[in-house]
Design a protein around this motif. Structure first.
Motif, PDB file in Angstrom:
ATOM      1  N   GLU A 121      37.026 -18.146 -18.521  1.00  0.00           N
ATOM      2  CA  GLU A 121      36.696 -19.375 -17.809  1.00  0.00           C
ATOM      3  C   GLU A 121      35.207 -19.436 -17.493  1.00  0.00           C
ATOM      4  O   GLU A 121      34.532 -18.413 -17.384  1.00  0.00           O
ATOM      5  N   THR A 122      34.690 -20.642 -17.369  1.00  0.00           N
ATOM      6  CA  THR A 122      33.297 -20.870 -16.977  1.00  0.00           C
ATOM      7  C   THR A 122      33.287 -21.638 -15.660  1.00  0.00           C
ATOM      8  O   THR A 122      33.961 -22.672 -15.541  1.00  0.00           O
ATOM      9  N   TYR A 123      32.533 -21.135 -14.703  1.00  0.00           N
ATOM     10  CA  TYR A 123      32.441 -21.758 -13.386  1.00  0.00           C
ATOM     11  C   TYR A 123      30.996 -22.197 -13.132  1.00  0.00           C
ATOM     12  O   TYR A 123      30.063 -21.677 -13.733  1.00  0.00           O
ATOM     13  N   ARG A 124      30.849 -23.135 -12.227  1.00  0.00           N
ATOM     14  CA  ARG A 124      29.510 -23.580 -11.856  1.00  0.00           C
ATOM     15  C   ARG A 124      29.503 -24.031 -10.402  1.00  0.00           C
ATOM     16  O   ARG A 124      30.555 -24.330  -9.815  1.00  0.00           O
ATOM     17  N   PHE A 125      28.317 -24.083  -9.817  1.00  0.00           N
ATOM     18  CA  PHE A 125      28.136 -24.575  -8.461  1.00  0.00           C
ATOM     19  C   PHE A 125      28.146 -26.102  -8.472  1.00  0.00           C
ATOM     20  O   PHE A 125      27.593 -26.729  -9.377  1.00  0.00           O
ATOM     21  N   SER A 126      28.767 -26.680  -7.461  1.00  0.00           N
ATOM     22  CA  SER A 126      28.803 -28.133  -7.334  1.00  0.00           C
ATOM     23  C   SER A 126      28.380 -28.514  -5.920  1.00  0.00           C
ATOM     24  O   SER A 126      28.973 -28.065  -4.941  1.00  0.00           O
ATOM     25  N   PHE A 127      27.320 -29.331  -5.822  1.00  0.00           N
ATOM     26  CA  PHE A 127      26.843 -29.785  -4.521  1.00  0.00           C
ATOM     27  C   PHE A 127      26.030 -31.059  -4.736  1.00  0.00           C
ATOM     28  O   PHE A 127      25.605 -31.365  -5.855  1.00  0.00           O
ATOM     29  N   GLU A 128      25.836 -31.790  -3.665  1.00  0.00           N
ATOM     30  CA  GLU A 128      25.055 -33.024  -3.737  1.00  0.00           C
ATOM     31  C   GLU A 128      23.600 -32.690  -3.453  1.00  0.00           C
ATOM     32  O   GLU A 128      23.225 -32.414  -2.313  1.00  0.00           O
ATOM     33  N   ALA A 129      22.783 -32.722  -4.472  1.00  0.00           N
ATOM     34  CA  ALA A 129      21.383 -32.316  -4.336  1.00  0.00           C
ATOM     35  C   ALA A 129      20.595 -33.337  -3.514  1.00  0.00           C
ATOM     36  O   ALA A 129      20.734 -34.550  -3.714  1.00  0.00           O
ATOM     37  N   PRO A 130      19.770 -32.875  -2.577  1.00  0.00           N
ATOM     38  CA  PRO A 130      18.939 -33.792  -1.781  1.00  0.00           C
ATOM     39  C   PRO A 130      17.866 -34.441  -2.650  1.00  0.00           C
ATOM     40  O   PRO A 130      17.429 -33.879  -3.648  1.00  0.00           O
ATOM     41  N   GLU A 131      17.435 -35.640  -2.241  1.00  0.00           N
ATOM     42  CA  GLU A 131      16.446 -36.380  -3.013  1.00  0.00           C
ATOM     43  C   GLU A 131      15.045 -36.310  -2.421  1.00  0.00           C
ATOM     44  O   GLU A 131      14.086 -36.742  -3.049  1.00  0.00           O
ATOM     45  N   ASN A 132      14.916 -35.795  -1.192  1.00  0.00           N
ATOM     46  CA  ASN A 132      13.603 -35.666  -0.586  1.00  0.00           C
ATOM     47  C   ASN A 132      13.620 -34.495   0.397  1.00  0.00           C
ATOM     48  O   ASN A 132      14.661 -33.879   0.625  1.00  0.00           O
ATOM     49  N   ARG A 133      12.455 -34.190   0.956  1.00  0.00           N
ATOM     50  CA  ARG A 133      12.341 -33.013   1.825  1.00  0.00           C
ATOM     51  C   ARG A 133      13.183 -33.150   3.087  1.00  0.00           C
ATOM     52  O   ARG A 133      13.803 -32.173   3.521  1.00  0.00           O
ATOM     53  N   SER A 134      13.221 -34.326   3.673  1.00  0.00           N
ATOM     54  CA  SER A 134      14.016 -34.513   4.894  1.00  0.00           C
ATOM     55  C   SER A 134      15.489 -34.246   4.625  1.00  0.00           C
ATOM     56  O   SER A 134      16.171 -33.560   5.403  1.00  0.00           O
ATOM     57  N   GLU A 135      15.979 -34.750   3.489  1.00  0.00           N
ATOM     58  CA  GLU A 135      17.364 -34.501   3.125  1.00  0.00           C
ATOM     59  C   GLU A 135      17.583 -33.018   2.830  1.00  0.00           C
ATOM     60  O   GLU A 135      18.638 -32.458   3.159  1.00  0.00           O
ATOM     61  N   ALA A 136      16.580 -32.382   2.219  1.00  0.00           N
ATOM     62  CA  ALA A 136      16.697 -30.963   1.895  1.00  0.00           C
ATOM     63  C   ALA A 136      16.790 -30.116   3.161  1.00  0.00           C
ATOM     64  O   ALA A 136      17.567 -29.150   3.230  1.00  0.00           O
ATOM     65  N   GLU A 137      16.005 -30.451   4.172  1.00  0.00           N
ATOM     66  CA  GLU A 137      16.050 -29.707   5.429  1.00  0.00           C
ATOM     67  C   GLU A 137      17.406 -29.863   6.112  1.00  0.00           C
ATOM     68  O   GLU A 137      17.982 -28.891   6.622  1.00  0.00           O
ATOM     69  N   ALA A 138      17.929 -31.082   6.113  1.00  0.00           N
ATOM     70  CA  ALA A 138      19.242 -31.322   6.711  1.00  0.00           C
ATOM     71  C   ALA A 138      20.333 -30.606   5.919  1.00  0.00           C
ATOM     72  O   ALA A 138      21.274 -30.031   6.500  1.00  0.00           O
ATOM     73  N   PHE A 139      20.199 -30.623   4.597  1.00  0.00           N
ATOM     74  CA  PHE A 139      21.186 -29.962   3.736  1.00  0.00           C
ATOM     75  C   PHE A 139      21.186 -28.457   3.960  1.00  0.00           C
ATOM     76  O   PHE A 139      22.242 -27.816   3.994  1.00  0.00           O
ATOM     77  N   ALA A 140      19.996 -27.869   4.112  1.00  0.00           N
ATOM     78  CA  ALA A 140      19.895 -26.430   4.335  1.00  0.00           C
ATOM     79  C   ALA A 140      20.540 -26.026   5.659  1.00  0.00           C
ATOM     80  O   ALA A 140      21.123 -24.940   5.775  1.00  0.00           O
ATOM     81  N   ASP A 141      20.442 -26.895   6.664  1.00  0.00           N
ATOM     82  CA  ASP A 141      21.034 -26.597   7.970  1.00  0.00           C
ATOM     83  C   ASP A 141      22.552 -26.728   7.952  1.00  0.00           C
ATOM     84  O   ASP A 141      23.245 -26.111   8.765  1.00  0.00           O
ATOM     85  N   ASN A 142      23.068 -27.550   7.050  1.00  0.00           N
ATOM     86  CA  ASN A 142      24.515 -27.773   6.957  1.00  0.00           C
ATOM     87  C   ASN A 142      24.944 -27.665   5.498  1.00  0.00           C
ATOM     88  O   ASN A 142      25.500 -28.600   4.915  1.00  0.00           O
ATOM     89  N   PHE A 143      24.675 -26.502   4.935  1.00  0.00           N
ATOM     90  CA  PHE A 143      24.896 -26.313   3.502  1.00  0.00           C
ATOM     91  C   PHE A 143      26.380 -26.387   3.152  1.00  0.00           C
ATOM     92  O   PHE A 143      27.236 -25.835   3.847  1.00  0.00           O
ATOM     93  N   ALA A 144      26.657 -27.073   2.055  1.00  0.00           N
ATOM     94  CA  ALA A 144      28.032 -27.187   1.566  1.00  0.00           C
ATOM     95  C   ALA A 144      28.010 -27.183   0.047  1.00  0.00           C
ATOM     96  O   ALA A 144      27.252 -27.936  -0.573  1.00  0.00           O
ATOM     97  N   ALA A 145      28.802 -26.313  -0.545  1.00  0.00           N
ATOM     98  CA  ALA A 145      28.876 -26.246  -2.008  1.00  0.00           C
ATOM     99  C   ALA A 145      30.247 -25.729  -2.412  1.00  0.00           C
ATOM    100  O   ALA A 145      30.876 -24.948  -1.690  1.00  0.00           O
TER     101      ALA A 145
END
Length: 226
Positions: free
Chosen positions: A128-152
């Motif tokens: 089997e082949t597996y991969r990570f699935s998550f909603e990538a942020p589009e800017n730095r503000s979204e990236a900071e919020a995503f890092a604080d509440n990471f979900a994958a």
């Protein structure tokens, strides 16, 4: 200028030339880099293993308690071989965003945003082949919020969710009896007392690396670590 300094400059120029030549020459070769083996000992037939595909933003640190080596650059998309059965994967999510406005001398030109270590346990099925699935942020503000509440999630080849990542509690699960050791064909920094000249060379190598595409990077790593 002393003979010593001339020698240093000459060696530096030669090293950069060889590195660049390797990138250019190997770009036309196969860009397939061997999967990263995550256990100690001999290779196992592909029919007994699974593959975990990790994008450049995911930095896999260890699998089943075994630390993986540090690669030349940490923004590569890599494939990890997993033995069939449960595998605990410890990783972080890291993104880099360019700073806007004027950057002062000596100040970093980028914002580095990275999560705390995350853990996910994958019941790997042979072949089997597996991969990570998550909603990538589009800017730095979204990236900071995503890092604080990471979900994958981890999904299989049919996009079915097979596991969910959670913040790592610092404990490694001993889920396999196979002896393991650090792997990953890593090249560690040589010599703690790096000279200013070698630091400049490293900076230039990083600049060259930043201009290379993913195929060229894979080809170079295949050449460097084979």
């Amino acid at each position: 200028m002393s003979i010593y300094h001339v020698s240093v400059i000459f060696k530096k120029a030669c090293f950069l030339a060889v590195t660049l030549a390797g990138l250019v020459a190997l770009a036309g070769c196969s860009s397939t880099m061997s999967n990263v083996k995550t256990w100690e000992g001999d290779a196992v037939d592909a029919s007994q293993t699974a593959v975990l595909k990790a994008p450049g933003e995911i930095q896999v640190q260890q699998v089943n308690g075994q630390r993986l080596g540090n690669f030349l650059m940490d923004d590569l998309a890599l494939d990890y071989e997993l033995l069939a059965g449960e595998n605990q994967v410890i990783f972080t999510y890291k993104t880099i965003w360019a700073k806007s406005g004027v950057v002062r001398n000596g100040e970093s030109k980028v914002h580095v945003i990275e999560t705390a270590p995350q853990s996910v346990t994958i019941d790997a099925q042979p072949g089997e082949t597996y991969r990570f699935s998550f909603e990538a942020p589009e800017n730095r503000s979204e990236a900071e919020a995503f890092a604080d509440n990471f979900a994958a999630n981890i999904v299989d080849a049919s996009s079915n969710v097979v596991a969910r990542a959670n913040a790592w509690d610092g404990q490694s699960e001993s889920t396999r009896t196979v002896a393991r050791a650090p792997v990953g064909s890593a090249k560690n920094d040589e010599g703690a007392g790096t000279s200013a000249s070698s630091e400049g060379t490293l900076g230039e190598l990083k600049a060259l690396w930043g201009e290379a595409n993913e195929e060229e990077r894979r080809a170079f790593l295949h050449w460097a670590f084979e």
